[in-house]
Design a protein around this motif. Sequence first.
Motif: not given
Length: 59
Positions: A13-35
């Motif tokens: 989740x940190x990598x997705x957020x820090x690199x500002x990677x565009x993902x679909x809604x299923x793999x957003x940084x918030x959803x990964x953090x909630x998992x």
Amino acid sequence: MFGIISAVLFFIAFLINAADIATNDAFSSVNVMLLGLTALALHVAGIGNGWGAGRSRRR
């Protein structure tokens, strides 16, 4: 075990957020953090800690 899984999910989740990677809604940084939070809650609750005490084999 769930503690390690939650650490890996928080890092992803940190990598997705820090690199500002565009993902679909299923793999957003918030959803990964909630998992990760779910896995951490299971770890703190004592689930997934490995083998329990079991039966005592003293004779």
